[in-house]
Motif scaffolding. Sequence first.
Motif, PDB file in Angstrom:
ATOM      1  N   ALA A   2       0.823  -1.211   0.000  1.00 26.82           N
ATOM      2  CA  ALA A   2       0.000   0.000   0.000  1.00 26.82           C
ATOM      3  C   ALA A   2       0.855   1.259   0.000  1.00 26.82           C
ATOM      4  O   ALA A   2       0.437   2.296  -0.511  1.00 26.82           O
ATOM      5  CB  ALA A   2      -0.940  -0.009   1.192  1.00 26.82           C
ATOM      6  N   ARG A   7      -0.798   4.823   0.297  1.00 26.54           N
ATOM      7  CA  ARG A   7      -1.970   4.399   1.069  1.00 26.54           C
ATOM      8  C   ARG A   7      -3.263   5.049   0.609  1.00 26.54           C
ATOM      9  O   ARG A   7      -4.228   5.162   1.358  1.00 26.54           O
ATOM     10  CB  ARG A   7      -1.776   4.586   2.564  1.00 26.54           C
ATOM     11  CG  ARG A   7      -0.676   3.716   3.102  1.00 26.54           C
ATOM     12  CD  ARG A   7      -0.925   3.288   4.531  1.00 26.54           C
ATOM     13  NE  ARG A   7      -0.171   2.078   4.796  1.00 26.54           N
ATOM     14  CZ  ARG A   7      -0.609   0.848   4.579  1.00 26.54           C
ATOM     15  NH1 ARG A   7      -1.792   0.648   4.110  1.00 26.54           N
ATOM     16  NH2 ARG A   7       0.148  -0.192   4.842  1.00 26.54           N
ATOM     17  N   PHE A  29      -4.178  -4.470   3.973  1.00 27.70           N
ATOM     18  CA  PHE A  29      -4.756  -3.192   3.565  1.00 27.70           C
ATOM     19  C   PHE A  29      -5.734  -2.615   4.589  1.00 27.70           C
ATOM     20  O   PHE A  29      -6.068  -1.439   4.528  1.00 27.70           O
ATOM     21  CB  PHE A  29      -5.418  -3.320   2.193  1.00 27.70           C
ATOM     22  CG  PHE A  29      -4.433  -3.656   1.112  1.00 27.70           C
ATOM     23  CD1 PHE A  29      -3.347  -2.833   0.859  1.00 27.70           C
ATOM     24  CD2 PHE A  29      -4.568  -4.805   0.368  1.00 27.70           C
ATOM     25  CE1 PHE A  29      -2.421  -3.135  -0.119  1.00 27.70           C
ATOM     26  CE2 PHE A  29      -3.648  -5.125  -0.619  1.00 27.70           C
ATOM     27  CZ  PHE A  29      -2.572  -4.293  -0.867  1.00 27.70           C
ATOM     28  N   THR A  30      -6.176  -3.419   5.544  1.00 29.57           N
ATOM     29  CA  THR A  30      -7.120  -2.950   6.556  1.00 29.57           C
ATOM     30  C   THR A  30      -6.428  -2.551   7.852  1.00 29.57           C
ATOM     31  O   THR A  30      -6.872  -1.630   8.540  1.00 29.57           O
ATOM     32  CB  THR A  30      -8.179  -4.034   6.851  1.00 29.57           C
ATOM     33  OG1 THR A  30      -8.827  -4.382   5.629  1.00 29.57           O
ATOM     34  CG2 THR A  30      -9.213  -3.560   7.848  1.00 29.57           C
ATOM     35  N   ALA A  33      -5.986   1.119   8.930  1.00 29.22           N
ATOM     36  CA  ALA A  33      -7.144   1.988   8.700  1.00 29.22           C
ATOM     37  C   ALA A  33      -7.837   2.394  10.001  1.00 29.22           C
ATOM     38  O   ALA A  33      -7.892   1.630  10.958  1.00 29.22           O
ATOM     39  CB  ALA A  33      -8.145   1.294   7.788  1.00 29.22           C
ATOM     40  N   THR A 117     -10.195   2.658   4.313  1.00 26.47           N
ATOM     41  CA  THR A 117      -9.976   1.542   3.404  1.00 26.47           C
ATOM     42  C   THR A 117     -11.313   0.921   3.040  1.00 26.47           C
ATOM     43  O   THR A 117     -12.218   0.847   3.877  1.00 26.47           O
ATOM     44  CB  THR A 117      -9.017   0.487   3.998  1.00 26.47           C
ATOM     45  OG1 THR A 117      -8.729  -0.495   3.005  1.00 26.47           O
ATOM     46  CG2 THR A 117      -9.601  -0.201   5.205  1.00 26.47           C
ATOM     47  N   LEU A 152      -8.102   4.077   0.352  1.00 30.93           N
ATOM     48  CA  LEU A 152      -7.343   2.955  -0.195  1.00 30.93           C
ATOM     49  C   LEU A 152      -8.375   1.860  -0.468  1.00 30.93           C
ATOM     50  O   LEU A 152      -8.994   1.344   0.464  1.00 30.93           O
ATOM     51  CB  LEU A 152      -6.295   2.453   0.790  1.00 30.93           C
ATOM     52  CG  LEU A 152      -5.547   1.194   0.356  1.00 30.93           C
ATOM     53  CD1 LEU A 152      -4.753   1.445  -0.921  1.00 30.93           C
ATOM     54  CD2 LEU A 152      -4.628   0.715   1.462  1.00 30.93           C
ATOM     55  N   THR A 153      -8.592   1.562  -1.725  1.00 30.37           N
ATOM     56  CA  THR A 153      -9.618   0.597  -2.103  1.00 30.37           C
ATOM     57  C   THR A 153      -8.957  -0.640  -2.669  1.00 30.37           C
ATOM     58  O   THR A 153      -8.086  -0.541  -3.533  1.00 30.37           O
ATOM     59  CB  THR A 153     -10.577   1.210  -3.145  1.00 30.37           C
ATOM     60  OG1 THR A 153     -11.045   2.460  -2.646  1.00 30.37           O
ATOM     61  CG2 THR A 153     -11.760   0.290  -3.390  1.00 30.37           C
TER      62      THR A 153
END
Length: 188
Positions: A2, A7, A29-30, A33, A117, A152-153
Amino acid sequence: MADRINRTGNILILSPLESTGANNARVHFTSPADIAVFVTNNPAERVRLLDNALQSWPAWTTILTTKAQPFADVTDIDLEAAPLDVAILDKGISITELGETLIRVLDEQQTSNSRLTVGFDILSALLRLFDTETAFKFVHVLNSRLANMDALTHYYLNPSAQPESEINVLKELFDLHIQAKGSRFTTL
């Protein structure tokens, strides 16, 4: 991974949806967040993953799903104590209504300093329900809206369930493409 896109932005993760690779990507990725949103057909597994794999949940988590009783079989987690909202969507929801609902949920939760996210598990399902052009337009518009939120998807797509030509068309929409296998991420 990321950090390669600061990010923010959008990532296409090629992996079977319910695999160790996809779950490792979701955690990666989580974990940093403050606010996490998941659009998923498997909400019970997402909350189990958050509860088991993260040291602590994000400050707020929202799950969008069409499951009528999304946590009926989740008895091992105190969901009342979790910072969790659930939006149960009508099974006949249009693709436009899905996008509008997601943006509305994000608008309600986001504060100016929040790290946001969004985990989007249903890209393969959208490609089954709609043609590639419709799915492409939806993701393009959604990415534009989420970019304005500094989100951030991470979109998940099972590469063995889609023709390579569809994947190649969709890749144009993403800042980063990775293949997730086990604990290994490979940029494509």
